[in-house]
Design a protein around this motif. Structure first.
Motif, PDB file in Angstrom:
ATOM      1  N   GLY A 173       8.647  74.037  32.484  1.00  0.00           N
ATOM      2  CA  GLY A 173       8.231  73.819  33.589  1.00  0.00           C
ATOM      3  C   GLY A 173       8.753  73.025  34.480  1.00  0.00           C
ATOM      4  O   GLY A 173       7.904  72.631  35.520  1.00  0.00           O
ATOM      5  N   ILE A 174       9.775  72.755  34.473  1.00  0.00           N
ATOM      6  CA  ILE A 174      10.408  71.694  35.482  1.00  0.00           C
ATOM      7  C   ILE A 174      10.784  72.502  36.899  1.00  0.00           C
ATOM      8  O   ILE A 174      10.985  73.748  36.592  1.00  0.00           O
ATOM      9  CB  ILE A 174      11.512  70.890  34.829  1.00  0.00           C
ATOM     10  N   ARG A 175      11.183  71.698  37.668  1.00  0.00           N
ATOM     11  CA  ARG A 175      11.589  72.558  38.872  1.00  0.00           C
ATOM     12  C   ARG A 175      12.933  72.873  38.641  1.00  0.00           C
ATOM     13  O   ARG A 175      13.719  72.291  37.895  1.00  0.00           O
ATOM     14  CB  ARG A 175      11.702  71.418  40.118  1.00  0.00           C
ATOM     15  N   PRO A 176      13.727  73.939  39.532  1.00  0.00           N
ATOM     16  CA  PRO A 176      14.889  74.317  39.084  1.00  0.00           C
ATOM     17  C   PRO A 176      15.989  73.276  39.577  1.00  0.00           C
ATOM     18  O   PRO A 176      15.802  72.488  40.594  1.00  0.00           O
ATOM     19  CB  PRO A 176      15.263  75.595  40.113  1.00  0.00           C
ATOM     20  N   LEU A 177      17.028  73.040  38.724  1.00  0.00           N
ATOM     21  CA  LEU A 177      17.960  72.061  38.820  1.00  0.00           C
ATOM     22  C   LEU A 177      19.317  72.712  38.739  1.00  0.00           C
ATOM     23  O   LEU A 177      19.548  73.553  37.727  1.00  0.00           O
ATOM     24  CB  LEU A 177      17.766  70.970  37.628  1.00  0.00           C
ATOM     25  N   LYS A 178      20.183  72.162  39.513  1.00  0.00           N
ATOM     26  CA  LYS A 178      21.625  72.655  39.296  1.00  0.00           C
ATOM     27  C   LYS A 178      22.362  71.354  38.720  1.00  0.00           C
ATOM     28  O   LYS A 178      22.477  70.453  39.093  1.00  0.00           O
ATOM     29  CB  LYS A 178      22.180  72.654  40.766  1.00  0.00           C
ATOM     30  N   LEU A 204      16.139  78.664  30.811  1.00  0.00           N
ATOM     31  CA  LEU A 204      15.543  77.698  31.347  1.00  0.00           C
ATOM     32  C   LEU A 204      15.702  77.525  32.936  1.00  0.00           C
ATOM     33  O   LEU A 204      16.506  78.295  33.380  1.00  0.00           O
ATOM     34  CB  LEU A 204      15.796  76.401  30.683  1.00  0.00           C
ATOM     35  N   PRO A 205      14.712  76.766  33.715  1.00  0.00           N
ATOM     36  CA  PRO A 205      15.084  76.688  35.041  1.00  0.00           C
ATOM     37  C   PRO A 205      16.117  75.817  35.348  1.00  0.00           C
ATOM     38  O   PRO A 205      16.242  74.749  36.124  1.00  0.00           O
ATOM     39  CB  PRO A 205      13.744  76.119  35.631  1.00  0.00           C
ATOM     40  N   LEU A 206      17.048  76.063  34.675  1.00  0.00           N
ATOM     41  CA  LEU A 206      18.673  75.296  34.943  1.00  0.00           C
ATOM     42  C   LEU A 206      19.779  76.075  35.331  1.00  0.00           C
ATOM     43  O   LEU A 206      19.943  77.287  34.667  1.00  0.00           O
ATOM     44  CB  LEU A 206      18.906  74.536  33.567  1.00  0.00           C
ATOM     45  N   GLU A 207      20.405  75.806  36.397  1.00  0.00           N
ATOM     46  CA  GLU A 207      21.629  76.446  36.751  1.00  0.00           C
ATOM     47  C   GLU A 207      22.921  75.427  36.046  1.00  0.00           C
ATOM     48  O   GLU A 207      23.127  74.618  36.532  1.00  0.00           O
ATOM     49  CB  GLU A 207      21.864  76.789  38.374  1.00  0.00           C
ATOM     50  N   GLU A 241      30.657  67.742  45.753  1.00  0.00           N
ATOM     51  CA  GLU A 241      31.262  69.190  46.319  1.00  0.00           C
ATOM     52  C   GLU A 241      30.129  70.264  46.139  1.00  0.00           C
ATOM     53  O   GLU A 241      30.159  71.202  47.030  1.00  0.00           O
ATOM     54  CB  GLU A 241      32.679  69.585  46.062  1.00  0.00           C
ATOM     55  N   GLN A 242      29.586  70.456  45.137  1.00  0.00           N
ATOM     56  CA  GLN A 242      28.682  71.491  44.879  1.00  0.00           C
ATOM     57  C   GLN A 242      27.172  71.315  44.999  1.00  0.00           C
ATOM     58  O   GLN A 242      26.439  72.251  44.933  1.00  0.00           O
ATOM     59  CB  GLN A 242      29.008  72.100  43.427  1.00  0.00           C
ATOM     60  N   GLY A 243      27.034  69.949  45.755  1.00  0.00           N
ATOM     61  CA  GLY A 243      25.521  69.592  46.009  1.00  0.00           C
ATOM     62  C   GLY A 243      24.548  69.819  44.831  1.00  0.00           C
ATOM     63  O   GLY A 243      23.464  70.304  44.769  1.00  0.00           O
ATOM     64  N   ALA A 244      25.143  69.539  43.513  1.00  0.00           N
ATOM     65  CA  ALA A 244      24.298  69.642  42.159  1.00  0.00           C
ATOM     66  C   ALA A 244      23.296  68.323  42.281  1.00  0.00           C
ATOM     67  O   ALA A 244      23.348  67.455  42.865  1.00  0.00           O
ATOM     68  CB  ALA A 244      25.177  69.428  41.096  1.00  0.00           C
ATOM     69  N   ASP A 245      22.365  68.581  41.428  1.00  0.00           N
ATOM     70  CA  ASP A 245      21.267  67.674  41.322  1.00  0.00           C
ATOM     71  C   ASP A 245      21.322  66.787  40.361  1.00  0.00           C
ATOM     72  O   ASP A 245      21.124  65.326  40.376  1.00  0.00           O
ATOM     73  CB  ASP A 245      20.058  68.347  40.937  1.00  0.00           C
ATOM     74  N   ALA A 354      19.649  64.052  26.681  1.00  0.00           N
ATOM     75  CA  ALA A 354      19.978  64.589  28.211  1.00  0.00           C
ATOM     76  C   ALA A 354      18.795  65.503  28.307  1.00  0.00           C
ATOM     77  O   ALA A 354      18.231  65.690  29.611  1.00  0.00           O
ATOM     78  CB  ALA A 354      21.090  65.821  28.016  1.00  0.00           C
ATOM     79  N   MET A 355      18.042  66.483  27.323  1.00  0.00           N
ATOM     80  CA  MET A 355      16.907  67.120  27.719  1.00  0.00           C
ATOM     81  C   MET A 355      15.643  66.190  28.181  1.00  0.00           C
ATOM     82  O   MET A 355      14.947  66.687  29.091  1.00  0.00           O
ATOM     83  CB  MET A 355      16.489  67.676  26.350  1.00  0.00           C
ATOM     84  N   HIS A 356      15.733  64.960  27.668  1.00  0.00           N
ATOM     85  CA  HIS A 356      14.505  63.906  28.166  1.00  0.00           C
ATOM     86  C   HIS A 356      14.764  63.627  29.510  1.00  0.00           C
ATOM     87  O   HIS A 356      13.996  63.543  30.362  1.00  0.00           O
ATOM     88  CB  HIS A 356      14.400  62.757  27.090  1.00  0.00           C
ATOM     89  N   VAL A 357      16.027  63.219  30.058  1.00  0.00           N
ATOM     90  CA  VAL A 357      16.236  63.027  31.263  1.00  0.00           C
ATOM     91  C   VAL A 357      15.887  64.207  32.071  1.00  0.00           C
ATOM     92  O   VAL A 357      15.141  63.982  33.370  1.00  0.00           O
ATOM     93  CB  VAL A 357      17.826  62.573  31.577  1.00  0.00           C
ATOM     94  N   LEU A 358      16.457  65.455  31.891  1.00  0.00           N
ATOM     95  CA  LEU A 358      15.964  66.576  32.638  1.00  0.00           C
ATOM     96  C   LEU A 358      14.686  66.771  32.604  1.00  0.00           C
ATOM     97  O   LEU A 358      14.217  67.288  33.937  1.00  0.00           O
ATOM     98  CB  LEU A 358      16.794  67.921  32.108  1.00  0.00           C
TER      99      LEU A 358
END
Length: 459
Positions: A173-178, A204-207, A241-245, A354-358
């Motif tokens: 249910g998280i917002r999409p993240l790069k 998952l909503p992860l790129e 450079e890639q504007g990642a979250d 990492a999953m908790h942080v995301l």
């Protein structure tokens, strides 16, 4: 003959292949491990074994398995695995385990992390000394027992490992993240697609943008040691450079995870410890949380503010795991980016951290630099190593220079010098080094204190 005292230290086995760690040594250690378990009251019928991407891993693991078989126990071989995947197998199967990895060490090294059933640690105070002594005897015994019948079962645990982690943290249910992930040619390149990608489970909503996911134990791009800032440079550049979250970096065996924000700036492991502790305390109010003594003072402050009970530990996974088990702690964190979870058999897993942080970051709208600022309250030096001829003498020189400091000796010496400033000075277990960590409320005071201590240590 190999002197095993040179490669078996406080927490694990670590040595150069084949000069120090080779197949005869691995075979002796396999037999010695089973014998140690039996002598301490365990009756292991099976041992689970895994290895990382180093070229020497399969041969060493097979030799260890022969030693296990010679001692009368069978082997479940899960093959390629991250260290926390091995801990998952040990925990879920309730079997002792052996993970062949040298973590972040250079390519010529390999090693072994041992655990009892349920992923319980084996360190110098919990069986590793006995393993070393018995294996040394076996190496010197021309009449050491012959190989027993081959009893090795191959088993794939990757999907089950990924499903278990997904069951602990809901990311759907998280917002999409790069998310840019630097695996450093280590085992993160194997586990990240399974856990965070759609390789074996629903997307998952992860790129996920991969960096160096090709498994290669020669580490052709950079060392798989994110604790060294030089090894974060490629990830930081890619994030900007890639504007990642967010950016994630794993070490060679993927049991540690480092985080960088959208600006490419590192988020301190102490801040990650505080963030995850806050999440776990929200689920399990009033619980104990372990932190090692070089984490930021912000960590126990935030644990207390969130209603938890902070407990300090020595540095090192076998010590912190023992503290967690003794207090039934819900979570534990080290400034080296090892993170331990009660719902993961008190073992460390960088992936779950990492999953908790995301989940926390993706559940709100601030950029990571602003979101993480809540957990960053002080300025730290990071760990600074100095080569010294006599570590004990240098520590005493520093003690004499700070007569008014409050000092404790839990691990090396920690000096509280007033005004929220402190430093810890401790000797390496394996090298002629003194390790210094300094923290203060602002950069000026931290730099002054750091330079004052280093002038004595290196004087």
């Amino acid at each position: 003959m190999t002197d095993l005292s040179q490669i078996i230290k406080a927490y694990d086995v670590r040595g150069v292949v084949p000069d120090q760690l080779n197949e005869p040594v691995a075979r002796a250690l396999g037999t010695a491990f089973v014998e140690m378990l039996r002598e301490s009251g365990d009756e292991p019928d099976q041992i689970v074994i895994g290895h990382d991407m180093r070229d020497s891993g399969p041969g060493l693991a097979a030799a260890f398995a022969r030693g296990v078989n010679a001692a009368g126990a069978a082997v479940i071989n899960i093959g390629l695995a991250s260290t926390d995947q091995l801990y998952y197998a040990s925990g879920s199967l309730n079997l002792p385990g052996a993970m062949f990895t040298a973590s972040h060490n250079p390519a010529q090294y390999n090693g072994i992390k041992l655990c009892r059933s349920g992923a319980r640690p084996v360190g110098q105070d919990s069986g590793l000394v006995v393993v070393r002594q018995r294996a040394q005897e076996l190496l010197g015994d021309l009449n050491a027992e012959a190989d027993g019948p081959t009893r090795v079962e191959q088993r794939d645990s990757l999907k089950d490992y990924a499903a278990h982690l997904r069951s602990l943290v809901d990311l759907a249910g998280i917002r999409p993240l790069k998310v840019i992930v630097d695996a450093g040619n280590g085992m993160g390149g194997y586990t990240v697609p399974a856990v965070l990608g759609d390789q074996v489970l629903p997307a998952l909503p992860l790129e996920i943008v991969p960096l160096y996911f090709e498994l290669d134990g020669s580490f052709p791009n950079h060392e798989a040691n994110p604790l060294d800032p030089a090894n974060l440079v490629d990830l930081q550049k890619a994030v900007r450079e890639q504007g990642a979250d967010i950016g994630l970096a794993f070490d060679g065996d993927a049991d540690r995870c480092f985080v960088v924000d959208e600006k490419g700036d590192p988020v301190s492991p102490s801040a990650i410890t505080a963030l995850v502790a806050a999440r776990e305390l929200a689920k399990f109010p009033g619980s104990t949380v372990i932190h090692n003594l070089i984490t930021s003072a912000a960590v126990p402050e935030i644990i207390t503010e969130r209603g938890g009970k902070p407990v300090r530990s020595r540095v090192g996974h076998s010590f912190i795991k023992a503290e967690m088990a003794a207090s039934n702690a819900v979570f534990g964190g080290e400034h080296s980016a090892h993170y331990y979870f009660r719902d993961f058999w008190f073992a460390d897993t960088g992936m779950l951290a990492a999953m908790h942080v995301l989940a926390a970051f993706g559940g709100q709208d601030l950029p990571l630099s602003e979101f993480a600022a809540e957990y960053e309250r002080y300025v730290a030096s990071g760990e600074i190593n100095s080569t010294v001829a006599d570590a004990a003498a240098k520590i005493e020189e520093v003690r004499a220079a700070f007569p008014d400091a409050r000092v404790d000796d839990l691990d090396g010496l920690t000096f509280e010098v007033g005004g929220g400033a402190w430093f810890n000075l401790r000797a390496s277990n394996t090298e002629p080094l003194l390790r210094l960590n300094v923290e203060a409320p602002d950069a000026r005071r931290m730099a002054e204190l750091r330079d004052e201590v280093l002038a004595i240590v290196r004087g």
